[in-house]
Design a protein around this motif. Sequence first.
Motif, PDB file in Angstrom:
ATOM      1  N   LEU A  27       0.714  -1.153  -0.018  1.00  0.00           N
ATOM      2  CA  LEU A  27       0.092  -0.117  -0.099  1.00  0.00           C
ATOM      3  C   LEU A  27       0.835   1.394  -0.004  1.00  0.00           C
ATOM      4  O   LEU A  27       0.384   2.241  -0.808  1.00  0.00           O
ATOM      5  CB  LEU A  27      -1.002  -0.083   1.249  1.00  0.00           C
ATOM      6  N   GLU A  30       1.938   1.581  -3.524  1.00  0.00           N
ATOM      7  CA  GLU A  30       1.185   2.286  -4.297  1.00  0.00           C
ATOM      8  C   GLU A  30       0.959   3.777  -4.249  1.00  0.00           C
ATOM      9  O   GLU A  30       0.782   4.574  -4.967  1.00  0.00           O
ATOM     10  CB  GLU A  30      -0.141   1.708  -4.167  1.00  0.00           C
ATOM     11  N   TRP A  54      -3.216  -8.439  -2.528  1.00  0.00           N
ATOM     12  CA  TRP A  54      -2.656  -6.772  -2.617  1.00  0.00           C
ATOM     13  C   TRP A  54      -3.416  -6.344  -3.892  1.00  0.00           C
ATOM     14  O   TRP A  54      -3.730  -4.815  -4.042  1.00  0.00           O
ATOM     15  CB  TRP A  54      -1.138  -6.940  -2.883  1.00  0.00           C
ATOM     16  N   THR A  58      -5.436  -2.373  -4.130  1.00  0.00           N
ATOM     17  CA  THR A  58      -4.645  -1.268  -5.131  1.00  0.00           C
ATOM     18  C   THR A  58      -5.329  -0.987  -6.410  1.00  0.00           C
ATOM     19  O   THR A  58      -6.013  -1.903  -6.672  1.00  0.00           O
ATOM     20  CB  THR A  58      -3.308  -1.808  -5.448  1.00  0.00           C
TER      21      THR A  58
END
Length: 346
Positions: A27, A30, A54, A58
Motif C-alpha cells: 500500500l 502504491e 494486494w 490497489t
Amino acid sequence: MSRELKLGLNAGYWGSDPPADGTDRVLEAERLGIDSVWSAEAYGSDAFTPLAWWGSQTSRIRLGTAIAQISARTPAATAMAALTMDRLSEGRFVLGLGASGPQVVEGWYGAEFAKPLARTREFVEIVRRVIAREAPVSFEGEHYRLPLQGGTGLAKPLKSILKPQRPDLPIFIAAEGPRNIAQTAEIADGWIAMLYAPSFDWYYRERLAEGFARDGARGSDETFEVACTIPVALGDDVERAIDELRPFYALYFGGMGAKGKGRNFHADVARRMGYERQIDEIQELFLAGRKAEAAAALPAQLVDDMSLVGPKDRIRDRLDQWRETRVDTLLALADAPTLRVLADLF
C-alpha cells in the motif's frame, strides 16, 4: 546513454509465516507511485495468491510474479491464473516465469529438471496460445502435449472460456546463465534479472543482443524490459550495511544448490565475474554448516556491486551508475521506510 530507471518492490516469498508488514509495504508502494510489486514462490507460499490479495487493495501498481515456477503448474493452469489475474486487475498483471533448480523441481514437485531451456520454450508457447485465445490449443512437443494422446480417447483441443484482458499479456522470464538469458531475449517480453552488477553490464548486453538477433525473435532492445531484483541496506556506515546483506548472498552463493560448477546457478554468476576461488570457499563453509563464516568470506566489493548500500547520497550516486546499464526497473528488497527514501531518489 542513461535510461529512465523505474522503481519496483520485490516482496519475495514468505517464510514460516506471512510477513507482518507485507500489505502495508504494498500500500505504501502504491501511495509513493512505485511502478510495480512482485511476489515469489519457493516451496511454501505461492506467487499468485498474495498478488490477488494486494491487487484487490490497489488500483495502479503493476503486479508481477518473480517468479512462478514452471514445474509447479501445467502451462494451461498457469495461463488460467494469468488470465484471471489480468482480468481482476484490469490489465496490471505481468507473468514472470522461471525454471527454478533441480533441488526444488525434483525434490518438491517430483518432476524432471532436465532440459530447462527446452521446457521453458515449450511452456511459454502454450501459455501464449491459451491467452491469445485464437483457436483451440493443440501442441506436440518433447515435454508438453495437448491434448493427451491415449487415455480415455475423449480428449479434444479446447479454447479458454474466459476472454483475455490483453491477448498479448507480458511474459517475463527469470534467467541467469548465458544461454538462458539469450533465449529469454528471443521469446519473452522481459527478463527478471538477479545478482546483476553494473560492472558486468557489458556481458548481459551481449547475451541479450544474441537473443534479439535470432530469427523470429519476439522483441527488440527497444521493446524489451529488464527488471532486476536488488537488495537495499540504508545506513551511514557502508561496511555495516554490507554486513547486513552478507547472509543473503551467502545463502544464494553457498547454500542454494550442490557444490561445484553447474550445481548452483547463483554461484556460477559470481564465478563468471572472476570470484571463482572465493565462491568455492563460501560453498565449502556454507555446506559444512558454517554459515556465519561463509557470509564473512564474501568479498565486500561483490556485495556492493550487486546491491544499494550506505547513506542516501551514496545510493543516489550508485543509481546514476545503474541508469547507465541495460536495467529498466530495479525491484528493491526493502522495508517501507527504505522504500520512501528510494522513491524520493527516483
